[in-house]
Design an enzyme around this catalytic site. Sequence first.
Site, PDB file in Angstrom:
ATOM      1  N   SER A   6       0.927  -1.251   0.204  1.00  0.00           N
ATOM      2  CA  SER A   6      -0.286  -0.281   0.129  1.00  0.00           C
ATOM      3  C   SER A   6       0.804   1.526  -0.084  1.00  0.00           C
ATOM      4  O   SER A   6       1.759   1.265   0.593  1.00  0.00           O
ATOM      5  CB  SER A   6      -1.170   0.536   0.887  1.00  0.00           C
ATOM      6  OG  SER A   6      -1.685  -1.525   1.485  1.00  0.00           O
TER       7      SER A   6
HETATM    8  N1  SAH Z   1      -0.717  -4.464   3.676  1.00  0.00           N
HETATM    9  C1  SAH Z   1      -0.072  -5.029   2.576  1.00  0.00           C
HETATM   10  C2  SAH Z   1      -1.173  -4.494   1.900  1.00  0.00           C
HETATM   11  C3  SAH Z   1      -1.595  -6.039   0.561  1.00  0.00           C
HETATM   12  S1  SAH Z   1      -2.177  -6.370  -0.581  1.00  0.00           S
HETATM   13  C4  SAH Z   1       1.024  -4.408   2.155  1.00  0.00           C
HETATM   14  O1  SAH Z   1       1.495  -3.213   2.622  1.00  0.00           O
HETATM   15  O2  SAH Z   1       1.721  -4.811   1.974  1.00  0.00           O
HETATM   16  C5  SAH Z   1      -3.220  -7.469   0.002  1.00  0.00           C
HETATM   17  C6  SAH Z   1      -3.203  -9.125   0.112  1.00  0.00           C
HETATM   18  O3  SAH Z   1      -4.102  -9.074   0.841  1.00  0.00           O
HETATM   19  C7  SAH Z   1      -2.380  -8.902  -0.780  1.00  0.00           C
HETATM   20  O4  SAH Z   1      -1.214  -9.902  -0.386  1.00  0.00           O
HETATM   21  C8  SAH Z   1      -3.517 -10.129  -1.062  1.00  0.00           C
HETATM   22  O5  SAH Z   1      -2.980 -11.881  -1.478  1.00  0.00           O
HETATM   23  C9  SAH Z   1      -3.989 -10.538   0.401  1.00  0.00           C
HETATM   24  N2  SAH Z   1      -5.730 -10.765   0.466  1.00  0.00           N
HETATM   25  C10 SAH Z   1      -6.514 -11.084  -0.393  1.00  0.00           C
HETATM   26  N3  SAH Z   1      -7.571 -11.750  -0.607  1.00  0.00           N
HETATM   27  C11 SAH Z   1      -7.559 -12.258   1.078  1.00  0.00           C
HETATM   28  C12 SAH Z   1      -8.450 -12.665   1.641  1.00  0.00           C
HETATM   29  N4  SAH Z   1      -9.405 -13.730   1.698  1.00  0.00           N
HETATM   30  N5  SAH Z   1      -7.687 -13.969   3.127  1.00  0.00           N
HETATM   31  C13 SAH Z   1      -5.986 -12.784   3.486  1.00  0.00           C
HETATM   32  N6  SAH Z   1      -5.299 -12.717   2.447  1.00  0.00           N
HETATM   33  C14 SAH Z   1      -6.322 -12.006   0.947  1.00  0.00           C
END
Ligand code: SAH
Length: 216
Positions: free
Chosen positions: A67
């Site tokens: 993010s």
């Molecule tokens: N806070 C993280 C954001 C990553 S993007 C950062 O800044 O790096 C969001 C993440 O949510 C992705 O890695 C994706 O694989 C995960 N995600 C999507 N659906 C999900 C679910 N149902 N359960 C757990 N993680 C999930």
Amino acid sequence: MTDDPRMENRDGREEMVRTQIVSRGISDEGVLAAMRKVPRELLVRTEDYRCAFYDGPLSIGCGQTISQPYIVAYMTELLGLGSGDRVLEIGTGSGYQTAILAELAAAVFTVEIIPELSERARGALAAMGYSNIEFRTGDGRDGWPEEAPFDAIIVTAAPEYMPPAMKEQLADGGRLVIPVGSSAQYIHRIVRRGDDFEDDGLIAVRFVPLTGGAIE
Ligand code: SAH
């Protein structure tokens, strides 16, 4: 690792906090200190270290993103964390938000659906010395019932509708910060007061979808 070229970017964090975070109105000193401290440059892809402090999301592979720094700061400030809090994070991704939470709270429980990302984050955060984080690979839409209730829950991928498990796993007085929606998404902050839930819809955002099952 003194000659690791990624260390060139140490001062970048200070500038990131000043120009992207403080300038946009984030004032929680704990959040600002955590963002100065956590080495974001080590959590982006190695080839991206030069743009680790870019003012937007970056790809981390597997179709997912780390993010934007401001969004991490904004959502973390909304959580209103105390040093004794237990926090649930859905969407570990790069582990950057996870590390920020681990700086501010007592214990962090983080769930990621893509095993490769969960493993990478686990390794990177262990190498940084964090010992108050529990990792789980799986579908975070069900929360983490065995560890509930939580003082704070943050979801970093957007469901189309609010998943019921999230509210149910909040402690009394607990805060949930989550982007909700499909084409138009808004950050919501939900605060539990007994069996009542205050729900404020806040800024418009753009997150990857909260998925179930395989990611295309
Ligand atoms: N806070 C993280 C954001 C990553 S993007 C950062 O800044 O790096 C969001 C993440 O949510 C992705 O890695 C994706 O694989 C995960 N995600 C999507 N659906 C999900 C679910 N149902 N359960 C757990 N993680 C999930």
